[in-house]
Motif scaffolding. Structure first.
Motif, PDB file in Angstrom:
ATOM      1  N   PHE A 135     -53.975 -78.103-111.426  1.00 53.78           N
ATOM      2  CA  PHE A 135     -52.550 -78.008-111.742  1.00 53.78           C
ATOM      3  C   PHE A 135     -51.801 -79.228-111.210  1.00 53.78           C
ATOM      4  N   GLU A 136     -52.104 -79.639-109.974  1.00 53.78           N
ATOM      5  CA  GLU A 136     -51.408 -80.778-109.383  1.00 53.78           C
ATOM      6  C   GLU A 136     -51.726 -82.074-110.127  1.00 53.78           C
ATOM      7  N   VAL A 137     -53.004 -82.245-110.508  1.00 50.22           N
ATOM      8  CA  VAL A 137     -53.400 -83.469-111.197  1.00 50.22           C
ATOM      9  C   VAL A 137     -52.778 -83.540-112.585  1.00 50.22           C
ATOM     10  N   LEU A 143     -45.758 -84.721-115.854  1.00 48.09           N
ATOM     11  CA  LEU A 143     -44.392 -84.494-115.362  1.00 48.09           C
ATOM     12  C   LEU A 143     -44.060 -85.293-114.116  1.00 48.09           C
ATOM     13  N   GLY A 144     -45.004 -86.142-113.681  1.00 51.56           N
ATOM     14  CA  GLY A 144     -44.881 -86.775-112.371  1.00 51.56           C
ATOM     15  C   GLY A 144     -43.730 -87.736-112.212  1.00 51.56           C
ATOM     16  N   ALA A 145     -43.103 -88.182-113.298  1.00 51.48           N
ATOM     17  CA  ALA A 145     -41.969 -89.089-113.202  1.00 51.48           C
ATOM     18  C   ALA A 145     -40.645 -88.368-113.434  1.00 51.48           C
ATOM     19  N   THR A 146     -40.595 -87.087-113.070  1.00 53.10           N
ATOM     20  CA  THR A 146     -39.384 -86.299-113.282  1.00 53.10           C
ATOM     21  C   THR A 146     -38.921 -85.657-111.977  1.00 53.10           C
ATOM     22  N   THR A 147     -37.628 -85.481-111.862  1.00 47.45           N
ATOM     23  CA  THR A 147     -37.081 -84.781-110.709  1.00 47.45           C
ATOM     24  C   THR A 147     -37.533 -83.323-110.696  1.00 47.45           C
ATOM     25  N   THR A 187     -53.984 -90.521-110.900  1.00 47.95           N
ATOM     26  CA  THR A 187     -55.274 -91.024-110.445  1.00 47.95           C
ATOM     27  C   THR A 187     -55.406 -90.879-108.931  1.00 47.95           C
ATOM     28  N   THR A 188     -54.371 -91.261-108.210  1.00 50.63           N
ATOM     29  CA  THR A 188     -54.416 -91.142-106.757  1.00 50.63           C
ATOM     30  C   THR A 188     -54.439 -89.688-106.324  1.00 50.63           C
ATOM     31  N   VAL A 189     -53.656 -88.851-106.975  1.00 53.82           N
ATOM     32  CA  VAL A 189     -53.644 -87.427-106.643  1.00 53.82           C
ATOM     33  C   VAL A 189     -55.028 -86.821-106.846  1.00 53.82           C
ATOM     34  N   LEU A 193     -56.940 -85.279-103.589  1.00 51.82           N
ATOM     35  CA  LEU A 193     -57.014 -83.824-103.542  1.00 51.82           C
ATOM     36  C   LEU A 193     -58.367 -83.259-103.951  1.00 51.82           C
ATOM     37  N   THR A 194     -59.144 -84.010-104.727  1.00 50.83           N
ATOM     38  CA  THR A 194     -60.397 -83.437-105.231  1.00 50.83           C
ATOM     39  C   THR A 194     -61.647 -84.194-104.826  1.00 50.83           C
ATOM     40  N   ARG A 195     -61.515 -85.423-104.316  1.00 52.11           N
ATOM     41  CA  ARG A 195     -62.714 -86.243-104.085  1.00 52.11           C
ATOM     42  C   ARG A 195     -62.752 -86.890-102.716  1.00 52.11           C
ATOM     43  N   SER A 196     -61.898 -86.490-101.816  1.00 51.92           N
ATOM     44  CA  SER A 196     -61.874 -87.096-100.486  1.00 51.92           C
ATOM     45  C   SER A 196     -62.959 -86.489 -99.591  1.00 51.92           C
ATOM     46  N   PRO A 197     -63.710 -87.321 -98.860  1.00 47.42           N
ATOM     47  CA  PRO A 197     -64.728 -86.792 -97.944  1.00 47.42           C
ATOM     48  C   PRO A 197     -64.152 -86.272 -96.632  1.00 47.42           C
TER      49      PRO A 197
END
Length: 284
Positions: A135-137, A143-147, A187-189, A193-197
């Motif tokens: 959902f976050e990705v 919608l990431g460029a919206t208030t 991409t960063t999200v 959130l899904t691939r960090s060790p």
């Protein structure tokens, strides 16, 4: 969070990184959380006052740095920070970061302890990503460029007490989303959130003075879940901030400033004027 300042840009292995370089004195590097840029630290810089040189980065995906080049992990961005320090002629700094930025600060401190006077890790996901977060990705991508999306992030990151006490900070945080590139941000999200060790193998290697700040009301990374992981950094000081959610620099800037001052004093115990010691180059 206020209007965008004019950044300087430095070439690194991850592309050009944008940062705001201000003041003279004890140098401190700030890397932001997801969904924020250098403006995350405006209240901290204001409360620090004179005697500090602050370098506030825009993380790729948010702000004016180049977009992320795929799934770039925190250790790679840590190397890029060191490249910037080399370019600016800075031998030693305090490193500080919130959430994603806390991961990068930890990697800088563990990987190059001779370059680090102290490390401040705030609201950081200390363990590995456990998957999910579709959902976050997807939401960030569309919608990431919206208030509107920014307001949703505010509700998940700020504690209710912080939103009541400082609604203007919450509004400014949400309105900043209009300046982000949603594709780059997604991409960063996804990476964080899904691939960090996580920091499981990094925390035991921290030898510099280190403070870990957690929010008592952080719903994303609750204290009960993070405290056992923080114990892997045996020399770190842990502080839990009451009424704070996931964004200590905006919700508890005074506590962040106090932690930075303590780290500076620990780094140079023979210097009572630690915060006013030498300037490392011109201010910008």
């Amino acid at each position: 969070m206020t209007a965008l300042s004019v950044p300087r840009r430095c070439s690194t292995q991850v592309g050009e990184l944008a940062l705001i370089d201000e003041g003279t004195g004890t140098p401190v590097v700030f890397w932001p959380s997801l969904f924020s840029d250098h403006r995350l630290y405006v209240e901290v810089v204001r409360a620090l006052g004179p005697g500090w040189r602050t370098l506030r980065f825009d993380g790729p995906g948010f702000g004016r740095s180049d977009p992320p080049r795929g799934d770039v992990q925190a250790d790679v961005y840590a190397h890029a920070v060191l490249e910037v320090l080399d370019a600016l002629g800075l031998e030693q700094v305090i490193v500080a970061g919130c959430s994603w930025g806390g991961q990068i600060a930890a990697h800088v401190a563990a990987g190059a302890p001779a370059r680090v006077l102290g490390a401040l890790i705030m609201n950081a996901p200390l363990g590995p990503s456990l998957g999910g977060h579709l959902f976050e990705v997807v939401g960030t991508r569309w919608l990431g460029a919206t208030t509107f999306w920014g307001n949703g992030v505010v509700r998940s990151m700020f504690s209710p007490a912080s939103r009541r006490a400082h609604p203007e900070r919450a509004r400014a945080f949400a309105s900043a989303f209009r300046s982000f590139d949603p594709v780059a941000a997604a991409t960063t999200v996804r990476t964080v959130l899904t691939r960090s060790p996580g920091l499981g193998d990094v925390l035991p290697r921290l030898t510099v003075p280190t403070t870990i700040l957690m929010g008592a009301e952080d719903r994303l990374y609750p204290v009960a879940r993070m405290r056992p992981l923080a114990a892997r950094a045996p020399t770190a000081r842990l502080e839990v901030l009451p009424s704070c959610g996931h964004l200590a620099p905006l919700e508890a800037p005074e506590a962040v400033v106090a932690a930075l001052r303590q780290l500076a004093a620990a780094a140079r115990p023979d210097r009572p004027d630690t915060a006013a010691n030498r300037a490392d180059g011109p201010s910008h």
